[in-house]
Design an enzyme around this catalytic site. Structure first.
Site, PDB file in Angstrom:
ATOM      1  N   LYS A 154      74.456  78.909  29.007  1.00  0.00           N
ATOM      2  CA  LYS A 154      74.316  79.255  27.594  1.00  0.00           C
ATOM      3  C   LYS A 154      74.336  78.026  26.695  1.00  0.00           C
ATOM      4  O   LYS A 154      73.668  77.995  25.659  1.00  0.00           O
ATOM      5  CB  LYS A 154      75.420  80.231  27.181  1.00  0.00           C
ATOM      6  CG  LYS A 154      75.268  81.611  27.791  1.00  0.00           C
ATOM      7  CD  LYS A 154      76.298  82.578  27.237  1.00  0.00           C
ATOM      8  CE  LYS A 154      76.080  83.986  27.780  1.00  0.00           C
ATOM      9  NZ  LYS A 154      77.031  84.960  27.211  1.00  0.00           N
ATOM     10  N   LYS A 237      65.597  88.042  34.120  1.00  0.00           N
ATOM     11  CA  LYS A 237      66.241  89.279  33.721  1.00  0.00           C
ATOM     12  C   LYS A 237      65.792  89.692  32.321  1.00  0.00           C
ATOM     13  O   LYS A 237      65.627  88.852  31.435  1.00  0.00           O
ATOM     14  CB  LYS A 237      67.764  89.082  33.752  1.00  0.00           C
ATOM     15  CG  LYS A 237      68.577  90.354  33.602  1.00  0.00           C
ATOM     16  CD  LYS A 237      70.049  90.014  33.763  1.00  0.00           C
ATOM     17  CE  LYS A 237      70.930  91.251  33.585  1.00  0.00           C
ATOM     18  NZ  LYS A 237      72.365  90.919  33.717  1.00  0.00           N
ATOM     19  N   LYS A 240      68.153  90.736  25.684  1.00  0.00           N
ATOM     20  CA  LYS A 240      68.083  90.929  24.237  1.00  0.00           C
ATOM     21  C   LYS A 240      67.739  89.625  23.522  1.00  0.00           C
ATOM     22  O   LYS A 240      67.212  89.646  22.415  1.00  0.00           O
ATOM     23  CB  LYS A 240      69.434  91.434  23.706  1.00  0.00           C
ATOM     24  CG  LYS A 240      69.806  92.827  24.145  1.00  0.00           C
ATOM     25  CD  LYS A 240      71.161  93.240  23.586  1.00  0.00           C
ATOM     26  CE  LYS A 240      72.318  92.471  24.210  1.00  0.00           C
ATOM     27  NZ  LYS A 240      73.638  92.956  23.749  1.00  0.00           N
TER      28      LYS A 240
END
Length: 376
Positions: A154, A237, A240
């Site tokens: 991240k 994957k 969002k």
């Protein structure tokens, strides 16, 4: 998912409605309270999970997680929350965060979480999460956190600019679970490392203070979870946070948007194979077959028995129709709930009160064990 009617979460608050969209009369009697044990009791039936409000939930969130939470309401003491504290580990626009938090809560109810059968709330409404997280910040070792692969993913290359909250995110996740003495957590592959860390923290706390206070947490395996991949890249994957809205099906998408996204979904030039072996090396084909299988309750083999040898044009029409039929009632229920934010907020407050009744005594005892002077 079950088409059973959802119960009211309070007098006149959340109207019961089955997934076919037919309104049932609002219940005005007191709701059936969820089964609750003593806050300090370490029950092996208490399950906890949470989801971030950073964006509209996707088909991947629904098939991979939310749908699997629904049956746990009847077999476990189920505690679920929208984890807004986790969301601010990266910058969030305040107005958008508030809107998305309420929207996520509505989505969870629309997908089948019943505030009368589970404890559903907003994470920041129960202060024990943050209180216990600070204790765990002081228990966890830097070496443990340095091994967390999600932070590396991240934060990216510019890790020096990442927030310290993102770095200690796993400690808050441990507090989320352990402030309820939950022993079961439904997790995906990307969260197993954090669950292991939570157990390390619990064991170190118990060792440091000479107690057996925090229980061992076990991953809850509910069969093979549907892993939904991006519609633009079958090796990634569905997310969002993907910049391309065409990469995902949002639970708020209408039938036209769903049909268009499925038509545009990446595929290869070959027809669908007639057996699962033929999906090897074809990630986009495997993804679309897997989505139809998950939505209809079929196996991959069953889908291919019906559609093997066909081109993707015809198959995509079938897939789009199945998605619209399945997701349409969820979208309609979300919209209905969001039209009455006061009622939705009231249901969430009730959930927070129930959660607080469990979490605060456990957190108070943890603080006493550490040596904090009590307020009263």
């Amino acid at each position: 998912m079950s088409a059973s009617a959802r119960r009211s979460s309070g007098p006149g608050l959340i109207q019961s409605r089955p997934l076919d969209g037919t309104a049932l009369p609002a219940r005005h009697s007191a709701p059936r309270s969820p089964k609750r044990s003593s806050p300090m009791a370490q029950t092996n039936t208490r399950v906890f999970s949470g989801i971030q409000p950073s964006g509209v939930p996707t088909l991947g969130n629904y098939l991979g997680a939310i749908r699997n939470w629904v049956p746990l309401q009847d077999t476990h003491e189920a505690i679920y929350c929208v984890v807004d504290l986790h969301a601010i580990t990266v910058w969030q626009d305040p107005k958008e965060l508030a809107r998305q938090t309420r929207e996520m809560a509505a989505a969870l109810i629309a997908c089948g979480l019943d505030p009368a059968r589970c404890t559903l709330f907003i994470q920041s409404h129960v202060h024990a999460h943050a209180r216990l997280a600070w204790i765990f910040n002081c228990v966890a070792r830097l070496g443990w956190l340095n091994r967390m692969t999600q932070f590396k993913d991240k934060a990216g290359k510019d890790r020096e600019a990442a927030s310290s909250g993102l770095y200690v995110y796993p400690n808050l996740m441990a507090a989320d679970i352990l402030t309820y003495h939950a022993t079961k957590v439904p997790v995906g592959d990307d969260q197993k490392q954090h669950l292991e860390l939570a157990n390390d923290i619990a064991q170190k706390f118990n060792h440091d203070y000479g107690v057996t206070f925090f229980p061992l947490i076990e991953p809850l395996i509910q069969g093979i979870a549907a892993r939904v991949m991006s519609l633009r890249d079958g090796t990634k994957k569905m997310s969002k946070s993907d910049p391309s809205d065409q990469s995902r099906i949002n639970l708020t998408d209408d039938q036209d948007a769903i049909a268009l996204k499925i038509r545009r979904a990446k595929t290869d030039p070959e027809p669908l194979p007639e057996s699962e072996a033929g999906l090897e090396g074809r990630p986009e084909a495997r993804n679309l077959v897997g989505i139809l299988a998950a939505i209809t309750g079929e196996t991959h083999a069953g889908v291919l028995r019906h559609h093997g040898g066909k081109g993707f044009g015809a198959f995509k029409e079938v897939l789009a129709e199945a998605l619209v039929a399945h997701l349409g009632p969820i979208r309609a229920e979300m919209n209905r709930l969001l039209q009455d934010p006061a009622a939705l907020d009231a249901a969430l407050r009730q959930g927070a009160e129930r959660a607080d009744a469990i979490a605060t005594p456990i957190c108070d005892e943890a603080e006493r064990l550490v040596g904090f002077l009590p307020r009263k």
